[in-house]
Design a protein around this motif. Structure first.
Motif, short mmCIF file in Angstrom:
data_model
loop_
_atom_site.label_atom_id
_atom_site.label_comp_id
_atom_site.label_asym_id
_atom_site.label_seq_id
_atom_site.Cartn_x
_atom_site.Cartn_y
_atom_site.Cartn_z
N ALA A 16 0.84 -1.20 0.00
CA ALA A 16 0.00 0.00 0.00
C ALA A 16 0.88 1.25 0.00
O ALA A 16 2.07 1.19 0.33
CB ALA A 16 -0.90 -0.01 1.24
N THR A 20 2.30 -0.44 4.08
CA THR A 20 1.68 -1.63 4.65
C THR A 20 1.63 -2.75 3.61
O THR A 20 1.34 -2.49 2.43
CB THR A 20 0.25 -1.32 5.12
OG1 THR A 20 0.29 -0.29 6.10
CG2 THR A 20 -0.42 -2.55 5.71
N VAL A 22 -0.27 -5.84 2.13
CA VAL A 22 -1.68 -6.23 2.12
C VAL A 22 -1.86 -7.56 1.40
O VAL A 22 -1.33 -7.76 0.29
CB VAL A 22 -2.54 -5.15 1.43
CG1 VAL A 22 -4.01 -5.56 1.42
CG2 VAL A 22 -2.36 -3.80 2.12
N THR A 103 -9.17 -9.38 4.32
CA THR A 103 -8.01 -8.64 3.83
C THR A 103 -7.08 -8.43 5.01
O THR A 103 -7.49 -7.90 6.04
CB THR A 103 -8.40 -7.28 3.23
OG1 THR A 103 -9.32 -7.49 2.14
CG2 THR A 103 -7.19 -6.54 2.71
N HIS A 105 -3.79 -6.70 6.62
CA HIS A 105 -2.88 -5.55 6.52
C HIS A 105 -1.76 -5.74 7.54
O HIS A 105 -2.04 -5.80 8.75
CB HIS A 105 -3.61 -4.25 6.82
CG HIS A 105 -4.88 -4.04 6.04
ND1 HIS A 105 -4.97 -3.20 4.96
CD2 HIS A 105 -6.13 -4.58 6.21
CE1 HIS A 105 -6.21 -3.22 4.49
NE2 HIS A 105 -6.93 -4.05 5.22
N GLU A 107 1.49 -4.03 9.06
CA GLU A 107 2.16 -2.72 9.07
C GLU A 107 3.64 -2.80 8.71
O GLU A 107 4.16 -1.95 8.00
CB GLU A 107 1.99 -2.06 10.44
CG GLU A 107 0.63 -1.43 10.65
CD GLU A 107 0.70 -0.28 11.63
OE1 GLU A 107 0.26 0.81 11.29
OE2 GLU A 107 1.19 -0.49 12.76
N HIS A 278 -11.38 -6.83 7.73
CA HIS A 278 -10.07 -6.20 7.58
C HIS A 278 -9.28 -6.47 8.86
O HIS A 278 -9.60 -5.95 9.92
CB HIS A 278 -10.19 -4.71 7.31
CG HIS A 278 -10.72 -4.39 5.95
ND1 HIS A 278 -9.89 -4.17 4.87
CD2 HIS A 278 -12.00 -4.30 5.48
CE1 HIS A 278 -10.64 -3.94 3.79
NE2 HIS A 278 -11.91 -4.01 4.14
N VAL A 280 -5.82 -6.20 10.86
CA VAL A 280 -4.64 -5.35 10.86
C VAL A 280 -3.63 -5.87 11.89
O VAL A 280 -3.95 -6.02 13.07
CB VAL A 280 -4.99 -3.89 11.19
CG1 VAL A 280 -3.75 -3.01 11.04
CG2 VAL A 280 -6.11 -3.38 10.29
N TYR A 316 -6.83 2.72 11.24
CA TYR A 316 -7.33 1.90 10.14
C TYR A 316 -8.85 1.84 10.04
O TYR A 316 -9.37 1.26 9.08
CB TYR A 316 -6.78 0.48 10.25
CG TYR A 316 -5.32 0.38 9.86
CD1 TYR A 316 -4.93 0.19 8.54
CD2 TYR A 316 -4.32 0.52 10.82
CE1 TYR A 316 -3.60 0.14 8.18
CE2 TYR A 316 -2.98 0.47 10.48
CZ TYR A 316 -2.63 0.27 9.16
OH TYR A 316 -1.30 0.22 8.80
#
Length: 330
Positions: A16, A20, A22, A103, A105, A107, A278, A280, A316
């Motif tokens: 991203a 990040t 992904v 999804t 993510h 970091e 999502h 994270v 996020y």
């Protein structure tokens, strides 16, 4: 290290604009995914149906056979090394996370060393923490070859569910197993708030029961394992639910380490609604190995973790599509 090697779910890594990494779950087949979801999550409802049928519908002899079968699967030893079991677990892992889809993510993907063990603090629990399926070793998103999920001991007294979840890599959440698996090089995923969060969750916000949960921090410090905050957006919407109230329910939940709750998904089944998730994964919080940390030292690291979790949520939530969502830290 390169991201995206050997992904069993078919997802490819993207970078991203903010750096990040992904991963998007792409593997989906209506038939295979439905079968995988039933294997993964259907045992709870299946056991309830068998119990009700045995008590109210079936002849005494057949009911006794059904209950005896449940008892057998409740007590028979289960090996997480079972070849057949791991094949079933791989099938489940490869097919379930594309259902929502998930999804992931990350970091700072490069910060994770495959040779180290980490303590992932996953929130929230919700009805079931289904999003953590994307973190399992059989999925292949994370560059960590050895992963275990610490779950409520009640899971391991539930027929059929205990077999599937053991093969998937779940183990009873005890201090002894926590230390043991970290010492053996396994990254351990734990939901610090646990089933206690079910007693406090509502339909308008996310709740994490963290303020008094410091044991996982002490263990991470005792083994020198970095702490990793993880938050899953959308998980509270994958099931509809009803929870009985009252102080008695709270006492029962604490006694059995399981919160009585009625929940349902598609068409009233245990198949969750296809709500995009999502997940994270924050940056690892390095901790100095300290076998006997003081109360103040534990509090200091615990505060770092709580703040990191809150920052992860705020950073996020808009990207995940939940800009109005509030987080309650209890």
């Amino acid at each position: 290290m390169d991201a995206g090697n050997g992904l069993s779910n078919g997802g490819a890594a993207e970078t991203a604009p903010d750096g990040t990494t992904v991963f998007r779950a792409t593997a989906y087949s209506p038939l295979r995914t439905t079968v995988a979801l039933v294997l993964w999550l259907g045992a709870i409802h299946f056991n309830v149906l068998l119990l009700l049928a045995s008590l109210f519908l079936l002849p005494h002899r057949i009911a006794a056979m059904v209950l005896g079968t449940q008892l057998f699967f409740m007590l028979v030893p289960v090996s997480d090394k079972s070849r057949i079991g791991r094949k079933i677990a791989r099938f489940v892992s490869e097919n379930v996370i594309g259902h929502f889809p998930v999804t992931l993510h990350v970091e700072d993907y490069q910060a994770f060393d495959p040779k180290r063990a980490y303590v992932f603090g996953y929130e929230p629990h919700s009805v079931l923490p289904v999003g953590l399926g994307a973190l399992m070793d059989l999925v292949g998103f994370m560059p960590l070859p050895k992963i275990k999920v610490l779950a409520s001991s009640a899971v391991f007294y539930t027929p059929f569910l205990r077999q599937i979840w053991t093969w998937l890599g779940l183990v009873p959440a005890s201090r002894k197993s926590f230390y043991s698996y970290l010492g053996a090089g396994y990254t351990c995923i734990i939901v610090p708030g646990g089933v206690q969060e079910i007693l406090h969750m509502d339909h308008d916000s996310e709740v994490v029961f963290l303020k008094s949960r410091k044991g996982f921090v002490k263990i991470a410090m005792g083994t020198g394992s970095p702490l990793v905050p993880v938050f899953c957006f959308g998980q509270g919407s994958v099931y509809k639910w009803w929870r009985p109230g009252g102080k008695l329910i709270v006492k029962i939940a604490r006694a059995i380490k399981f919160t009585p709750i009625i929940f349902w998904g598609k068409f009233g089944t245990p198949i969750p609604f296809a709500t995009p998730l999502h997940l994270v994964v924050g940056k690892p919080i390095e901790v100095k190995k300290n076998p006997q940390p003081t109360y103040d030292e534990i509090n200091e690291v615990h505060e770092q973790f709580v703040v990191a979790m809150q920052e992860l949520f705020e950073k996020y939530k808009t990207k995940a599509g939940y800009d109005k969502l509030k987080l309650r830290v209890l």
